[in-house]
Design a protein around this motif. Structure first.
Motif, PDB file in Angstrom:
ATOM      1  N   PRO A  99       9.039   8.804   1.454  1.00 26.02           N
ATOM      2  CA  PRO A  99       8.204   8.112   2.261  1.00 26.02           C
ATOM      3  C   PRO A  99       7.867   6.214   1.782  1.00 26.02           C
ATOM      4  O   PRO A  99       7.864   6.343   1.333  1.00 26.02           O
ATOM      5  CB  PRO A  99       7.725   8.326   3.064  1.00 26.02           C
ATOM      6  N   HIS A 116       2.843   6.823  -4.318  1.00 23.55           N
ATOM      7  CA  HIS A 116       4.595   7.600  -4.208  1.00 23.55           C
ATOM      8  C   HIS A 116       3.560   9.273  -5.208  1.00 23.55           C
ATOM      9  O   HIS A 116       3.474   8.954  -6.110  1.00 23.55           O
ATOM     10  CB  HIS A 116       5.161   6.702  -5.549  1.00 23.55           C
ATOM     11  N   TYR A 147       0.607  -0.693   0.024  1.00 25.35           N
ATOM     12  CA  TYR A 147       0.266   0.019  -0.220  1.00 25.35           C
ATOM     13  C   TYR A 147       0.719   1.394  -0.092  1.00 25.35           C
ATOM     14  O   TYR A 147       1.843   1.206   1.129  1.00 25.35           O
ATOM     15  CB  TYR A 147      -0.980  -0.022   1.649  1.00 25.35           C
ATOM     16  N   LYS A 148       0.969   1.986  -0.980  1.00 22.26           N
ATOM     17  CA  LYS A 148       1.576   3.131  -0.945  1.00 22.26           C
ATOM     18  C   LYS A 148       1.215   4.258  -1.627  1.00 22.26           C
ATOM     19  O   LYS A 148       0.487   3.942  -2.802  1.00 22.26           O
ATOM     20  CB  LYS A 148       2.476   2.498  -1.935  1.00 22.26           C
ATOM     21  N   HIS A 182       1.069  10.572   3.758  1.00 19.94           N
ATOM     22  CA  HIS A 182       2.246  11.878   2.924  1.00 19.94           C
ATOM     23  C   HIS A 182       1.805  12.247   1.677  1.00 19.94           C
ATOM     24  O   HIS A 182       2.530  13.061   1.727  1.00 19.94           O
ATOM     25  CB  HIS A 182       2.599  10.798   2.796  1.00 19.94           C
ATOM     26  N   GLU A 236       7.589  14.871  -6.727  1.00 17.69           N
ATOM     27  CA  GLU A 236       7.570  16.454  -6.021  1.00 17.69           C
ATOM     28  C   GLU A 236       8.390  17.394  -6.997  1.00 17.69           C
ATOM     29  O   GLU A 236       9.374  16.896  -7.564  1.00 17.69           O
ATOM     30  CB  GLU A 236       8.794  15.884  -4.662  1.00 17.69           C
ATOM     31  N   THR A 275       1.769   8.274  -7.971  1.00 18.29           N
ATOM     32  CA  THR A 275       0.658   6.459  -7.982  1.00 18.29           C
ATOM     33  C   THR A 275       0.595   6.255  -7.070  1.00 18.29           C
ATOM     34  O   THR A 275       1.151   5.631  -5.662  1.00 18.29           O
ATOM     35  CB  THR A 275       2.083   6.453  -8.157  1.00 18.29           C
ATOM     36  N   VAL A 308      12.180  17.532   0.103  1.00 17.27           N
ATOM     37  CA  VAL A 308      12.049  15.799  -0.865  1.00 17.27           C
ATOM     38  C   VAL A 308      11.811  14.359  -0.311  1.00 17.27           C
ATOM     39  O   VAL A 308      12.743  14.713   0.132  1.00 17.27           O
ATOM     40  CB  VAL A 308      12.842  16.453  -2.060  1.00 17.27           C
ATOM     41  N   GLN A 350       1.343  17.693 -12.117  1.00 19.23           N
ATOM     42  CA  GLN A 350       2.272  16.416 -11.424  1.00 19.23           C
ATOM     43  C   GLN A 350       1.564  15.009 -11.305  1.00 19.23           C
ATOM     44  O   GLN A 350       0.426  15.190 -11.056  1.00 19.23           O
ATOM     45  CB  GLN A 350       2.928  16.583  -9.570  1.00 19.23           C
ATOM     46  N   ARG A 356       7.160  27.208  -2.221  1.00 21.50           N
ATOM     47  CA  ARG A 356       7.938  25.979  -1.270  1.00 21.50           C
ATOM     48  C   ARG A 356       7.897  27.720  -0.807  1.00 21.50           C
ATOM     49  O   ARG A 356       8.761  27.190   0.683  1.00 21.50           O
ATOM     50  CB  ARG A 356       9.245  25.458  -2.075  1.00 21.50           C
ATOM     51  N   GLY A 375       5.877   2.724   2.298  1.00 19.01           N
ATOM     52  CA  GLY A 375       4.558   2.592   2.562  1.00 19.01           C
ATOM     53  C   GLY A 375       4.473   2.552   3.741  1.00 19.01           C
ATOM     54  O   GLY A 375       5.282   2.065   4.728  1.00 19.01           O
ATOM     55  N   VAL A 376       2.575   2.744   4.664  1.00 16.60           N
ATOM     56  CA  VAL A 376       2.717   1.954   5.531  1.00 16.60           C
ATOM     57  C   VAL A 376       3.037   0.933   6.087  1.00 16.60           C
ATOM     58  O   VAL A 376       3.503   0.553   7.802  1.00 16.60           O
ATOM     59  CB  VAL A 376       0.732   2.948   5.581  1.00 16.60           C
ATOM     60  N   GLU A 416      -1.000   7.218   3.696  1.00 10.90           N
ATOM     61  CA  GLU A 416      -0.478   7.342   2.774  1.00 10.90           C
ATOM     62  C   GLU A 416      -0.972   8.366   2.747  1.00 10.90           C
ATOM     63  O   GLU A 416      -0.237   9.191   1.330  1.00 10.90           O
ATOM     64  CB  GLU A 416      -0.590   6.482   1.151  1.00 10.90           C
ATOM     65  N   ARG A 445       5.992  26.131  -8.690  1.00  8.43           N
ATOM     66  CA  ARG A 445       6.016  25.444  -7.244  1.00  8.43           C
ATOM     67  C   ARG A 445       7.363  25.653  -6.105  1.00  8.43           C
ATOM     68  O   ARG A 445       6.789  25.656  -4.795  1.00  8.43           O
ATOM     69  CB  ARG A 445       5.950  24.163  -7.899  1.00  8.43           C
TER      70      ARG A 445
END
Lengths: 429, 141
Positions: free
Chosen positions: B55, A128, A125-126, A167, A131, A144, B52, A141, B44, B57-58, A164, B40
């Motif tokens: 992370p 993406h 599970y994520k 994040h 940035e 995913t 930047v 942007q 910032r 995934g959970v 997620e 963008r």
């Protein structure tokens, strides 16, 4: 072949792959946006490559070309049509709404493109986030959303995407700042996450081993705890129950501290405290006159051991937790659909009653027997809550058949309920 | 997807292309990505948010001790931030940052979206070019 010729050749290959992949209509809402964005990037990279006159410029082109090739490859193996596209629609709607509402008024590209694909493995599970600062040829942007390939229809578990989204919304500088100051910094202001030495001492105390935490572990753990809190406030009790179930499955010991995640037991214990802090332990929220035991069982929520509860308090105390909750609540309450909308207990009751009859929890009115009845509209997170209620309290509820539904059965009934809701929204709009 | 810190190169390209777009209307469409990247970046700057991150995934690597992960998870755009600070102070001095960034974004957003500026923006657009040049110079140091 010179490096430049090779890269030009590779760009032609990508263009072919892009046209080839997009012959199929990937995605619930089509893939036109993704295709156009990739074409624009392709054009920008081609222009850059034409102008490239030194090794540095060629290196930049090479990196951009490689990244574009990866993106096209992702859409080729997205498997998007196999997923619960209704759930995906809600994730997309929720995320788009958060981005749109946070956007600055002059922002010409308010909403990122949201794209879904599958990856093998339970822990996949994520979301993406692409940035800025990573690539030059980006107009819109791309986010995913990654689902585990094997859990296609388990919408009850998909509530975990709340974490997620926590994040992902940091893609907006405004949210990133609010979450850092109101949540991460707060969590790191005292306790075991206040410094590396304190975290080392915490690990040594509970694991009887000297394993110095990596420098970034403090940040990672605080971020992960913050996103768990975000997920719970965005998705409600379903998030806590999904997180508990999945952490149990991925790490049955729940004890191992990771470099990037705190031990599962501590995460679950924090969710148990949040459950109470949000008032989700009130049986009246789940009241059902026919099944008083079920309401109590649901209100009991998550019960960590006393030891794990202590662990969680050493990482994040009650004041820090309440401050983080307040901060995220304030942030989400400024948006239209960000904060979990607590359903009325009678609505929850009616959804659970339908599930007991193996009927999707929120469908259209019964035009034959109750012509005067109106269609009800529910937020998809209420439907998830009804599904979890039926699953957690299955022994206290009175099912219409001897055979009780499995977790997957309930997930699929809830998925169809979401589909019905979508239809009702279209009809009543 | 993994991340790598290419921010110096990325923002040098963005600044160069945005400068070209501000210098010639013919190049605005070609450098639209750069104008949006600049927009963008200004966001910032507005919120002083220069991290930047990629992370995990959970549930990623949860419960694994053999998890020495060399993947870059986050980096700070320190040089970019410093170059912006210096460029801002050279061009705009003590002017309140939020209002100025608002105007910079209005101009950049309009260029990206409409391909040109209103007559009232021309004077400020000249300052944007100076600001971009300063930013580019400080970034290269």
């Amino acid at each position: 072949m010179s490096p430049k010729q090779f890269l030009e050749d590779e760009l032609r290959n990508i263009r072919e792959a892009l046209d080839d992949a997009l012959r199929f209509d990937y995605g619930a809402s089509g893939s036109a946006g993704f295709y156009v964005e990739c074409l624009l990037r392709h054009q920008a990279i081609e222009d850059g490559l034409k102008a490239a006159s030194d090794a540095n410029a060629l290196y930049n082109s090479s990196t951009e070309i490689s990244y574009l090739a990866k993106l096209v490859h992702k859409i080729e193996r997205s498997h998007e049509a196999e997923f619960s596209w209704q759930f995906y629609h809600h994730i997309r709607e929720l995320t788009e709404s958060l981005f749109k509402e946070s956007a600055h008024r002059h922002d010409p590209k308010k909403v990122p493109i949201i794209h879904v694909f599958a990856e093998g493995g339970l822990g996949e599970y994520k979301i993406h986030v692409e940035e800025d600062g990573e690539h030059t040829a980006v107009q819109t942007q791309i986010l995913t959303v990654v689902f585990p390939r094997t859990l296609k229809r388990h919408v009850l578990l998909h509530a975990i995407f709340g974490h997620e989204i926590g994040h992902a919304i940091r893609l907006r500088a405004q949210f990133a700042k609010q979450l850092k100051e109101g949540v991460t910094d707060r969590i790191r202001s005292s306790g075991a996450l206040a410094s590396e030495s304190k975290l080392d001492a915490w690990i040594a105390k509970h694991y009887q081993r000297a394993e110095p935490a990596a420098a970034q572990t403090l940040e990672y753990w605080a971020d992960e705890i913050g996103c768990d809190i975000f997920g719970a406030l965005c998705f409600g009790p379903s998030f806590c129950l999904a997180l508990e179930s999945l952490l149990n499955a991925v790490d049955p010991t729940q004890l191992e501290p990771g470099r990037e995640h705190p031990p599962g037991a501590a995460r679950i214990a924090i969710m148990a405290r949040l459950w109470k802090a949000c008032g989700w332990d009130e049986p009246k929220l789940y009241a059902h006159k026919a099944f008083p035991k079920a309401a109590k069982a649901m209100a009991a929520g998550i019960r960590p051991s006393a030891q794990h509860d202590k662990w969680s308090r050493e990482l994040v105390n009650d004041v820090q937790l309440n401050d983080a909750i307040a901060s995220i609540r304030t942030m989400l309450s400024r948006t239209t659909i960000g904060l979990f909308p607590q359903p009325k207990s009678e609505d929850l009751q009616s959804m659970v009653e339908r599930l007991l009859r193996w009927v999707p929890p929120s469908g259209a009115r019964d035009v034959l027997t109750k012509p005067s009845q109106r269609n009800s509209t529910f937020d998809f997170r209420s439907i998830l809550l009804a599904g979890w209620y039926a699953w957690r309290c299955r022994d206290e509820l009175d099912w219409s058949t001897q055979h009780r539904p499995t977790f997957l059965d309930l997930s699929q009934l809830c998925e169809v309920g979401m589909l019905h809701q979508h239809a009702i929204r279209i009809v009543t709009a | 997807m993994q991340i790598t810190d290419r921010s110096q190169v990325v923002y040098q390209v963005i600044a160069d292309e945005a400068l070209e777009a501000f210098s010639s209307r013919k190049l605005v469409a070609k450098h639209r990505s750069a104008l949006l990247g600049l927009y963008r970046l200004l966001d910032r700057f507005r919120y002083d948010s220069f991290t930047v991150s990629n992370p995990p995934g959970v549930l990623e690597r949860v419960g694994r001790r053999d998890q020495e992960n060399r993947e870059l998870r986050r980096f700070e755009l320190k040089d970019v931030r410093s170059a912006l600070d210096q460029a801002y102070s050279t061009v705009y001095g003590d002017k309140p940052r939020e209002k100025t960034i608002d105007r910079l974004q209005e101009i950049t957003g309009r260029m990206a979206e409409k391909g040109g500026l209103t007559s009232g923006m021309t004077k400020d657009a000249r300052l944007v070019k100076v600001f971009l040049k300063e930013f580019r110079n400080h970034l290269a140091r």
